[in-house]
Scaffold this motif. Structure first.
Motif, PDB file in Angstrom:
ATOM      1  N   GLY A 112       3.849 -12.274 -10.653  1.00  0.00           N
ATOM      2  CA  GLY A 112       2.773 -11.567 -11.341  1.00  0.00           C
ATOM      3  C   GLY A 112       2.110 -10.534 -10.460  1.00  0.00           C
ATOM      4  N   GLN A 113       1.932 -10.852  -9.184  1.00  0.00           N
ATOM      5  CA  GLN A 113       1.340  -9.886  -8.252  1.00  0.00           C
ATOM      6  C   GLN A 113       2.269  -8.691  -8.045  1.00  0.00           C
ATOM      7  OE1 GLN A 113       0.663 -12.650  -4.998  1.00  0.00           O
ATOM      8  NE2 GLN A 113      -1.554 -12.579  -5.321  1.00  0.00           N
ATOM      9  N   ARG A 114       3.560  -8.944  -7.964  1.00  0.00           N
ATOM     10  CA  ARG A 114       4.501  -7.835  -7.790  1.00  0.00           C
ATOM     11  C   ARG A 114       4.464  -6.908  -9.009  1.00  0.00           C
ATOM     12  NH1 ARG A 114       7.894 -11.834  -4.995  1.00  0.00           N
ATOM     13  NH2 ARG A 114       8.917 -12.417  -6.953  1.00  0.00           N
ATOM     14  N   GLN A 115       4.336  -7.485 -10.207  1.00  0.00           N
ATOM     15  CA  GLN A 115       4.273  -6.621 -11.386  1.00  0.00           C
ATOM     16  C   GLN A 115       2.966  -5.829 -11.399  1.00  0.00           C
ATOM     17  OE1 GLN A 115       6.230  -5.002 -12.927  1.00  0.00           O
ATOM     18  NE2 GLN A 115       7.010  -6.190 -14.661  1.00  0.00           N
ATOM     19  N   ARG A 116       1.897  -6.376 -10.865  1.00  0.00           N
ATOM     20  CA  ARG A 116       0.651  -5.610 -10.734  1.00  0.00           C
ATOM     21  C   ARG A 116       0.834  -4.445  -9.774  1.00  0.00           C
ATOM     22  NH1 ARG A 116      -4.330  -8.519 -12.165  1.00  0.00           N
ATOM     23  NH2 ARG A 116      -3.740 -10.432 -13.265  1.00  0.00           N
ATOM     24  N   VAL A 117       1.620  -4.660  -8.717  1.00  0.00           N
ATOM     25  CA  VAL A 117       1.942  -3.559  -7.796  1.00  0.00           C
ATOM     26  C   VAL A 117       2.712  -2.468  -8.544  1.00  0.00           C
ATOM     27  CG1 VAL A 117       3.226  -2.894  -5.727  1.00  0.00           C
ATOM     28  CG2 VAL A 117       1.949  -5.042  -5.760  1.00  0.00           C
ATOM     29  N   ALA A 118       3.689  -2.881  -9.349  1.00  0.00           N
ATOM     30  CA  ALA A 118       4.483  -1.911 -10.101  1.00  0.00           C
ATOM     31  C   ALA A 118       3.606  -1.116 -11.070  1.00  0.00           C
ATOM     32  CB  ALA A 118       5.598  -2.629 -10.860  1.00  0.00           C
ATOM     33  N   ILE A 119       2.645  -1.787 -11.693  1.00  0.00           N
ATOM     34  CA  ILE A 119       1.722  -1.099 -12.602  1.00  0.00           C
ATOM     35  C   ILE A 119       0.848  -0.120 -11.816  1.00  0.00           C
ATOM     36  CG2 ILE A 119      -0.277  -1.438 -14.096  1.00  0.00           C
ATOM     37  CD1 ILE A 119       1.048  -4.081 -15.007  1.00  0.00           C
ATOM     38  N   ALA A 120       0.340  -0.553 -10.663  1.00  0.00           N
ATOM     39  CA  ALA A 120      -0.483   0.332  -9.839  1.00  0.00           C
ATOM     40  C   ALA A 120       0.302   1.565  -9.408  1.00  0.00           C
ATOM     41  CB  ALA A 120      -1.007  -0.429  -8.622  1.00  0.00           C
ATOM     42  N   ARG A 129      -6.143   5.542   0.825  1.00  0.00           N
ATOM     43  CA  ARG A 129      -7.438   5.243   0.198  1.00  0.00           C
ATOM     44  C   ARG A 129      -7.279   5.115  -1.320  1.00  0.00           C
ATOM     45  NH1 ARG A 129      -9.726   8.724   4.159  1.00  0.00           N
ATOM     46  NH2 ARG A 129      -9.515  10.529   2.777  1.00  0.00           N
ATOM     47  N   ARG A 130      -6.523   6.023  -1.898  1.00  0.00           N
ATOM     48  CA  ARG A 130      -6.335   5.962  -3.349  1.00  0.00           C
ATOM     49  C   ARG A 130      -5.525   4.728  -3.735  1.00  0.00           C
ATOM     50  NH1 ARG A 130      -4.658  11.242  -6.766  1.00  0.00           N
ATOM     51  NH2 ARG A 130      -6.337  12.028  -5.431  1.00  0.00           N
ATOM     52  N   ALA A 131      -4.516   4.406  -2.948  1.00  0.00           N
ATOM     53  CA  ALA A 131      -3.706   3.221  -3.240  1.00  0.00           C
ATOM     54  C   ALA A 131      -4.528   1.945  -3.123  1.00  0.00           C
ATOM     55  CB  ALA A 131      -2.504   3.167  -2.296  1.00  0.00           C
ATOM     56  N   GLU A 132      -5.338   1.849  -2.082  1.00  0.00           N
ATOM     57  CA  GLU A 132      -6.164   0.654  -1.904  1.00  0.00           C
ATOM     58  C   GLU A 132      -7.174   0.508  -3.037  1.00  0.00           C
ATOM     59  OE1 GLU A 132      -5.751  -1.681   0.119  1.00  0.00           O
ATOM     60  OE2 GLU A 132      -4.825  -0.981   1.982  1.00  0.00           O
ATOM     61  N   ALA A 133      -7.742   1.621  -3.486  1.00  0.00           N
ATOM     62  CA  ALA A 133      -8.701   1.570  -4.591  1.00  0.00           C
ATOM     63  C   ALA A 133      -8.026   1.074  -5.865  1.00  0.00           C
ATOM     64  CB  ALA A 133      -9.326   2.941  -4.817  1.00  0.00           C
ATOM     65  N   LEU A 134      -6.806   1.514  -6.114  1.00  0.00           N
ATOM     66  CA  LEU A 134      -6.101   1.094  -7.315  1.00  0.00           C
ATOM     67  C   LEU A 134      -5.647  -0.357  -7.202  1.00  0.00           C
ATOM     68  CD1 LEU A 134      -5.252   1.934 -10.072  1.00  0.00           C
ATOM     69  CD2 LEU A 134      -3.215   3.018  -9.106  1.00  0.00           C
ATOM     70  N   LEU A 135      -5.244  -0.775  -6.016  1.00  0.00           N
ATOM     71  CA  LEU A 135      -4.909  -2.188  -5.814  1.00  0.00           C
ATOM     72  C   LEU A 135      -6.111  -3.077  -6.094  1.00  0.00           C
ATOM     73  CD1 LEU A 135      -2.684  -1.948  -2.611  1.00  0.00           C
ATOM     74  CD2 LEU A 135      -1.949  -2.724  -4.869  1.00  0.00           C
ATOM     75  N   VAL A 158      -6.439  -3.515  -9.870  1.00  0.00           N
ATOM     76  CA  VAL A 158      -5.472  -4.400 -10.524  1.00  0.00           C
ATOM     77  C   VAL A 158      -5.510  -5.813  -9.963  1.00  0.00           C
ATOM     78  CG1 VAL A 158      -3.963  -2.457 -11.075  1.00  0.00           C
ATOM     79  CG2 VAL A 158      -3.539  -3.786  -8.986  1.00  0.00           C
ATOM     80  N   GLY A 159      -6.531  -6.123  -9.194  1.00  0.00           N
ATOM     81  CA  GLY A 159      -6.719  -7.485  -8.721  1.00  0.00           C
ATOM     82  C   GLY A 159      -5.978  -7.844  -7.461  1.00  0.00           C
ATOM     83  N   LEU A 160      -5.590  -6.843  -6.667  1.00  0.00           N
ATOM     84  CA  LEU A 160      -4.841  -7.099  -5.438  1.00  0.00           C
ATOM     85  C   LEU A 160      -5.569  -6.560  -4.208  1.00  0.00           C
ATOM     86  CD1 LEU A 160      -1.219  -6.256  -6.642  1.00  0.00           C
ATOM     87  CD2 LEU A 160      -2.287  -8.506  -6.470  1.00  0.00           C
ATOM     88  N   GLY A 161      -6.877  -6.509  -4.273  1.00  0.00           N
ATOM     89  CA  GLY A 161      -7.654  -6.031  -3.134  1.00  0.00           C
ATOM     90  C   GLY A 161      -7.378  -6.854  -1.882  1.00  0.00           C
ATOM     91  N   GLY A 162      -7.172  -6.160  -0.752  1.00  0.00           N
ATOM     92  CA  GLY A 162      -6.924  -6.836   0.514  1.00  0.00           C
ATOM     93  C   GLY A 162      -5.472  -7.207   0.760  1.00  0.00           C
ATOM     94  N   ARG A 179       0.824  -1.211   0.000  1.00  0.00           N
ATOM     95  CA  ARG A 179       0.000   0.000   0.000  1.00  0.00           C
ATOM     96  C   ARG A 179       0.855   1.258   0.000  1.00  0.00           C
ATOM     97  NH1 ARG A 179      -3.642   0.536   5.196  1.00  0.00           N
ATOM     98  NH2 ARG A 179      -1.551   0.720   6.086  1.00  0.00           N
ATOM     99  N   ASP A 180       1.950   1.239   0.762  1.00  0.00           N
ATOM    100  CA  ASP A 180       2.827   2.407   0.841  1.00  0.00           C
ATOM    101  C   ASP A 180       3.636   2.575  -0.444  1.00  0.00           C
ATOM    102  OD1 ASP A 180       2.071   3.131   3.494  1.00  0.00           O
ATOM    103  OD2 ASP A 180       3.293   1.466   4.237  1.00  0.00           O
ATOM    104  N   ILE A 181       4.001   1.462  -1.078  1.00  0.00           N
ATOM    105  CA  ILE A 181       4.715   1.539  -2.353  1.00  0.00           C
ATOM    106  C   ILE A 181       3.856   2.236  -3.398  1.00  0.00           C
ATOM    107  CG2 ILE A 181       5.581   0.155  -4.280  1.00  0.00           C
ATOM    108  CD1 ILE A 181       6.507  -1.923  -2.203  1.00  0.00           C
ATOM    109  N   VAL A 182       2.599   1.826  -3.492  1.00  0.00           N
ATOM    110  CA  VAL A 182       1.689   2.416  -4.484  1.00  0.00           C
ATOM    111  C   VAL A 182       1.400   3.877  -4.155  1.00  0.00           C
ATOM    112  CG1 VAL A 182      -0.619   2.266  -5.508  1.00  0.00           C
ATOM    113  CG2 VAL A 182       0.682   0.182  -5.035  1.00  0.00           C
ATOM    114  N   ALA A 183       1.305   4.192  -2.863  1.00  0.00           N
ATOM    115  CA  ALA A 183       0.948   5.550  -2.449  1.00  0.00           C
ATOM    116  C   ALA A 183       2.118   6.522  -2.508  1.00  0.00           C
ATOM    117  CB  ALA A 183       0.378   5.529  -1.029  1.00  0.00           C
ATOM    118  N   GLU A 184       3.348   6.019  -2.573  1.00  0.00           N
ATOM    119  CA  GLU A 184       4.516   6.895  -2.465  1.00  0.00           C
ATOM    120  C   GLU A 184       4.550   8.020  -3.500  1.00  0.00           C
ATOM    121  OE1 GLU A 184       9.265   6.457  -1.558  1.00  0.00           O
ATOM    122  OE2 GLU A 184       8.300   4.960  -2.817  1.00  0.00           O
TER     123      GLU A 184
END
Length: 235
Positions: free
Chosen positions: A127-135, A102-108, A111-115, A82-87
């Motif tokens: 694959g999940q890590r690359q979804r984080v990178a995309i988010a 909130r914005r990071a969680e919504a984007l996660l 991209v299929g990484l809710g929770g 969550r902090d990586i995406v929000a940074e």
């Protein structure tokens, strides 16, 4: 890279294809001002950004993002997802941490990484890590994204899923995308236009179907033949 002219329009995905050492990664990074250029111009939204410095350069860079090949090495292992995406939302001007999360969680979720926002990168699959990178790349709604070999480290099934995710997000958000790859076999699923590089020069470019169905250059035909011979590719 020598005597290269390339344009990408809003809402368009251009696949930049070529073998190792062809100059495609150098070109992609030069377009983001991540490596210095020795000549020519970089024009973004009608303005020359080649020599920008300070706040003007920051404004350009905030409108652009990159997704790297290796999602593990491009993510800070000490930070939660969550902090990586929000940074990227920390600059400029700041945003309350609750809003960033909130914005990071919504984007996660998108991209299929809710929770999974409180996990660390090592607890996710490739694959999940690359979804984080995309988010992370999309959280500021950039106008231009370079995806540098963004699926080459993934197996065939996960690669197809991540390609679909990236294309879905691109269509939804309308950003221009330079998709850098050595494999013509994956571009059918994502590219609108294909540009082929060899030895630092563009040897062929055109609409995706035209290049894939009737390649004009011998090097393009060789790349396509290699993709067709390799099991598990999109071709």
């Amino acid at each position: 890279v020598d005597n290269v002219s390339l344009s990408i329009h809003p809402g368009e995905v251009v696949a930049l294809v070529g073998g190792s050492g062809s100059g495609k990664t150098t070109l992609g990074r030069a377009m983001l001002r991540l490596v210095p250029v020795s000549g020519g111009q970089l024009v973004f939204h009608g303005a020359d950004v080649t020599a920008r410095t300070g706040p003007a350069l920051l404004d350009f860079r905030l409108a652009c993002q990159i997704v790297f090949q290796d999602p593990y090495s491009s993510l800070d292992p000490r930070m939660r997802v969550r902090d990586i995406v929000a940074e990227p939302l920390r600059l400029p001007g700041g945003m309350p941490i609750e809003e960033r999360h909130r914005r990071a969680e919504a984007l996660l979720e998108e991209v299929g990484l809710g929770g999974l926002g409180t996990r660390f990168p090592h607890a996710l699959s490739g694959g999940q890590r690359q979804r984080v990178a995309i988010a992370r790349a999309l959280v500021r709604d950039p106008a231009f994204v370079v995806a540098d070999e963004a699926v080459s480290a993934l197996d065939a099934t996960v690669r197809k899923q991540v390609l679909g995710l990236l294309r879905e997000q691109q269509r939804r958000r309308g950003f221009a995308c330079l998709f850098v790859t050595h494999d013509l076999g994956v571009v059918e699923e994502i590219a609108d236009r294909i540009v082929v590089m060899q030895h630092g020069r563009i040897v062929e470019e055109g609409p995706r179907d035209a290049v894939l169905d009737a390649p004009r250059h011998d090097y393009t035909r060789a790349l396509l033949a290699a993709a067709l011979r390799r099991p598990g590719t999109a071709a």
